[in-house]
Write a protein that holds these residues in place. Sequence first.
Motif, PDB file in Angstrom:
ATOM      1  N   PRO A 105     -14.882  10.580   9.496  1.00  0.00           N
ATOM      2  CA  PRO A 105     -14.604   9.307  10.362  1.00  0.00           C
ATOM      3  C   PRO A 105     -14.450   8.156   9.237  1.00  0.00           C
ATOM      4  CG  PRO A 105     -16.693   9.823  10.733  1.00  0.00           C
ATOM      5  CD  PRO A 105     -16.106  11.130   9.975  1.00  0.00           C
ATOM      6  N   LEU A 106     -15.069   8.279   8.051  1.00  0.00           N
ATOM      7  CA  LEU A 106     -15.115   7.436   7.073  1.00  0.00           C
ATOM      8  C   LEU A 106     -13.775   7.095   6.166  1.00  0.00           C
ATOM      9  CD1 LEU A 106     -16.454   5.109   5.656  1.00  0.00           C
ATOM     10  CD2 LEU A 106     -17.445   6.842   3.915  1.00  0.00           C
ATOM     11  N   VAL A 107     -13.285   5.944   6.274  1.00  0.00           N
ATOM     12  CA  VAL A 107     -11.888   6.000   5.704  1.00  0.00           C
ATOM     13  C   VAL A 107     -12.043   4.351   4.697  1.00  0.00           C
ATOM     14  CG1 VAL A 107      -9.428   5.158   6.060  1.00  0.00           C
ATOM     15  CG2 VAL A 107     -10.559   6.703   7.594  1.00  0.00           C
ATOM     16  N   ILE A 108     -12.019   4.690   3.656  1.00  0.00           N
ATOM     17  CA  ILE A 108     -12.140   3.557   2.624  1.00  0.00           C
ATOM     18  C   ILE A 108     -10.576   3.052   1.952  1.00  0.00           C
ATOM     19  CG2 ILE A 108     -13.095   2.556   0.374  1.00  0.00           C
ATOM     20  CD1 ILE A 108     -15.216   4.776   0.827  1.00  0.00           C
ATOM     21  N   SER A 109     -10.113   1.921   2.294  1.00  0.00           N
ATOM     22  CA  SER A 109      -8.934   1.561   2.006  1.00  0.00           C
ATOM     23  C   SER A 109      -8.776   0.729   0.842  1.00  0.00           C
ATOM     24  CB  SER A 109      -8.084   1.140   3.160  1.00  0.00           C
ATOM     25  OG  SER A 109      -8.037   1.784   4.261  1.00  0.00           O
ATOM     26  N   VAL A 110      -7.837   0.906   0.040  1.00  0.00           N
ATOM     27  CA  VAL A 110      -7.755   0.012  -1.146  1.00  0.00           C
ATOM     28  C   VAL A 110      -6.331  -0.499  -1.120  1.00  0.00           C
ATOM     29  CG1 VAL A 110      -7.857  -0.090  -3.652  1.00  0.00           C
ATOM     30  CG2 VAL A 110      -9.349   1.412  -2.261  1.00  0.00           C
ATOM     31  N   SER A 111      -5.894  -1.882  -1.210  1.00  0.00           N
ATOM     32  CA  SER A 111      -4.641  -2.476  -1.477  1.00  0.00           C
ATOM     33  C   SER A 111      -4.835  -3.405  -2.393  1.00  0.00           C
ATOM     34  CB  SER A 111      -4.483  -2.901   0.086  1.00  0.00           C
ATOM     35  OG  SER A 111      -3.026  -3.621  -0.082  1.00  0.00           O
ATOM     36  N   THR A 112      -3.484  -3.777  -3.076  1.00  0.00           N
ATOM     37  CA  THR A 112      -3.418  -4.909  -3.832  1.00  0.00           C
ATOM     38  C   THR A 112      -2.350  -5.624  -3.520  1.00  0.00           C
ATOM     39  OG1 THR A 112      -1.891  -3.528  -5.274  1.00  0.00           O
ATOM     40  CG2 THR A 112      -4.192  -3.454  -6.067  1.00  0.00           C
ATOM     41  N   SER A 113      -2.013  -5.642  -2.003  1.00  0.00           N
ATOM     42  CA  SER A 113      -1.262  -6.527  -1.482  1.00  0.00           C
ATOM     43  C   SER A 113       0.310  -6.287  -2.318  1.00  0.00           C
ATOM     44  CB  SER A 113      -1.378  -7.862  -1.327  1.00  0.00           C
ATOM     45  OG  SER A 113      -2.634  -8.136  -0.573  1.00  0.00           O
ATOM     46  N   ALA A 114       0.428  -5.019  -2.484  1.00  0.00           N
ATOM     47  CA  ALA A 114       1.831  -4.376  -2.955  1.00  0.00           C
ATOM     48  C   ALA A 114       2.004  -5.132  -4.373  1.00  0.00           C
ATOM     49  CB  ALA A 114       3.036  -4.814  -2.009  1.00  0.00           C
ATOM     50  N   ARG A 115       1.150  -5.767  -4.984  1.00  0.00           N
ATOM     51  CA  ARG A 115       1.351  -5.973  -6.462  1.00  0.00           C
ATOM     52  C   ARG A 115       1.261  -5.086  -7.491  1.00  0.00           C
ATOM     53  NH1 ARG A 115      -0.939 -10.142  -3.261  1.00  0.00           N
ATOM     54  NH2 ARG A 115      -0.687 -12.355  -3.936  1.00  0.00           N
ATOM     55  N   SER A 116       0.118  -3.917  -7.320  1.00  0.00           N
ATOM     56  CA  SER A 116      -0.040  -2.956  -8.285  1.00  0.00           C
ATOM     57  C   SER A 116      -0.397  -1.780  -7.511  1.00  0.00           C
ATOM     58  CB  SER A 116      -0.823  -3.374  -9.496  1.00  0.00           C
ATOM     59  OG  SER A 116      -1.145  -2.409 -10.178  1.00  0.00           O
ATOM     60  N   GLY A 135      -0.392   1.298  -8.659  1.00  0.00           N
ATOM     61  CA  GLY A 135      -1.063   1.984  -9.615  1.00  0.00           C
ATOM     62  C   GLY A 135      -2.431   1.777  -9.801  1.00  0.00           C
ATOM     63  N   LEU A 136      -2.928   0.376  -9.631  1.00  0.00           N
ATOM     64  CA  LEU A 136      -4.091  -0.143  -9.707  1.00  0.00           C
ATOM     65  C   LEU A 136      -4.813   0.442  -8.519  1.00  0.00           C
ATOM     66  CD1 LEU A 136      -6.624  -1.416 -10.908  1.00  0.00           C
ATOM     67  CD2 LEU A 136      -5.708  -3.788  -9.686  1.00  0.00           C
ATOM     68  N   SER A 137      -4.364   0.293  -7.178  1.00  0.00           N
ATOM     69  CA  SER A 137      -4.890   0.926  -6.164  1.00  0.00           C
ATOM     70  C   SER A 137      -5.158   2.431  -6.226  1.00  0.00           C
ATOM     71  CB  SER A 137      -3.862   0.740  -4.864  1.00  0.00           C
ATOM     72  OG  SER A 137      -3.560  -0.559  -4.572  1.00  0.00           O
ATOM     73  N   ALA A 138      -4.270   3.140  -6.812  1.00  0.00           N
ATOM     74  CA  ALA A 138      -4.573   4.712  -6.967  1.00  0.00           C
ATOM     75  C   ALA A 138      -5.690   4.842  -8.066  1.00  0.00           C
ATOM     76  CB  ALA A 138      -3.281   5.294  -7.562  1.00  0.00           C
ATOM     77  N   ALA A 139      -6.051   3.941  -8.778  1.00  0.00           N
ATOM     78  CA  ALA A 139      -6.890   4.357  -9.929  1.00  0.00           C
ATOM     79  C   ALA A 139      -8.295   4.138  -9.342  1.00  0.00           C
ATOM     80  CB  ALA A 139      -6.815   3.361 -11.106  1.00  0.00           C
ATOM     81  N   ILE A 140      -8.100   2.835  -8.530  1.00  0.00           N
ATOM     82  CA  ILE A 140      -9.252   2.599  -7.827  1.00  0.00           C
ATOM     83  C   ILE A 140      -9.905   3.564  -6.607  1.00  0.00           C
ATOM     84  CG2 ILE A 140     -10.756   1.010  -6.226  1.00  0.00           C
ATOM     85  CD1 ILE A 140      -8.999  -1.290  -7.363  1.00  0.00           C
ATOM     86  N   ARG A 141      -8.814   4.163  -6.099  1.00  0.00           N
ATOM     87  CA  ARG A 141      -9.227   5.327  -4.965  1.00  0.00           C
ATOM     88  C   ARG A 141      -9.831   6.259  -5.919  1.00  0.00           C
ATOM     89  NH1 ARG A 141      -3.997   7.967  -3.879  1.00  0.00           N
ATOM     90  NH2 ARG A 141      -4.728   9.170  -5.677  1.00  0.00           N
ATOM     91  N   ARG A 142      -9.255   6.971  -7.135  1.00  0.00           N
ATOM     92  CA  ARG A 142      -9.831   8.090  -7.784  1.00  0.00           C
ATOM     93  C   ARG A 142     -11.255   7.695  -8.047  1.00  0.00           C
ATOM     94  NH1 ARG A 142      -4.676   9.253 -11.625  1.00  0.00           N
ATOM     95  NH2 ARG A 142      -3.279  10.001  -9.942  1.00  0.00           N
TER      96      ARG A 142
END
Length: 483
Positions: free
Chosen positions: A395-406, A408-415
């Motif tokens: 049930p835990l969802v951690i979302s990462v967004s760069t407001s569509a700016r990057s 790739g950065l969102s994906a790196a932070i997610r990893r």
Amino acid sequence: MEKGKVFLVGAGPGHPDLLTIKAYRLIGEADVIVYDRLIQEACLAHARNDCEKIYAGKAPSCHQSRQFEINEILAKKALEGKMVVRLKGGDCLLFSRGGEEAEYLAERGIPFEFVPGVTSALAAPAAVGIPVTHRDIATSFCVISGHQKEDATMKPLDYDFSALAKIDTLVVLMGVKNLKRISDALISHGKPKETPVALVQQAFWPDEKALFSTLERVATDAEQAGIAPPAVLIIGKVVGEGVRLKQQARDVAIGEGERLGKRGQRRVGRVPGSSMLYPLHLSLEGVLCVVVGAGKVAERRVKRLLQAGARIRLVSTDAVTGLEELAKEGKIQWISRAFEPEDLEGATLAFACTDDRETNLRVAFEARKRGILVNVADDPVACDFTLPACVIRGPLVISVSTSARSPGLSAAIRRRLERQFGEEWGELCSVLMELRPEIVRLNVPPDEITRRIEDLLDTDCLSLLKRGLQEEAKQLVREKLGI
């Protein structure tokens, strides 16, 4: 205080659809907008609610003192540390005094940047179907200003009219006042008096008006037709092409009350960087979502939507194996053909995931007509919402967004987060969810509950869950929360 920055931005001929993407973004980010009289209100509607808008319109024959005042405003606001957009009609450097404003800022050490816009020298001819160059008719093109500093004295305009008379296509900006002087000078220097000309008033504005005439008659015809500034004069054989290049059903309307960026009326969605995306987790249980396209991107969208309990209508002529299997199992509805607008009926969200940009934009356009929020894969400009990078642990969802700016950065932070937050975190969330009624009955302020959970995270609770010792972990949770 750190200095701000001034962006000298060309807003094009006035219609909001003809703003550049960067101009649109900067309008949405600006602390202060200093704008000209030839800026349509709809172009300003994307500005932040707290943006300070300063009208700096200068009518024809405005005194130099007004320009000095504008220079002072730009410098003052930038020195207050603000992001300033100086919004100009047309291009920011073509007969706009943008160079003078930049010099004034440079002398004071204030950072500035030029952002080009669509000049009316090109937009006005295009509005009435005139190509300023044409391989068979015109290979040279020149733009001049129709007035100069000494116009009030009625001295001859300081141009080499013998050279200008040889130009295939001559475009004159701000020349309504001097039409007679310009036409007479060109004719006297060898330009045929029957040369076709066009005068386009307020191109791409609601009251756009065009006059076709000849070099000899244009001044008289313009006066009789009531042509007034701002208007662009086009002189040359290409003007004769206006009839042959008549455009069908030009889309220049701005709907009543329309504001740039309004979801139901705009052509595309937000621009990356124009503002922060609002973080929101939606309940999609039983909600119909339409996914157009059936490749790997669509498959990822569909699987995540199914996790959220959504109903899926898939539209595509073919599909990857995973989506075919979901359709065979009855987990999704698959319409095996090309997209049609009626496919959106009853939907709450739409996802355009094809590899054809025109199809994706058509889906977006049809969705907005129906008030449906839309996501377009790999095209944040066309999106009403984007999809964050997610770490999901039960049930835990951690979302990462760069407001569509990057992305790739969102994906790196997610990893990184995936390595930091294992399955035990989802189990802890489930334990806390199970104990929530008892936690509520404690009648303890939320801040205190948060503090106790922070203390809990410093214990061996997560380690116990990782080792499968759920009862021991649950007991530790009770103890730390005071249940």
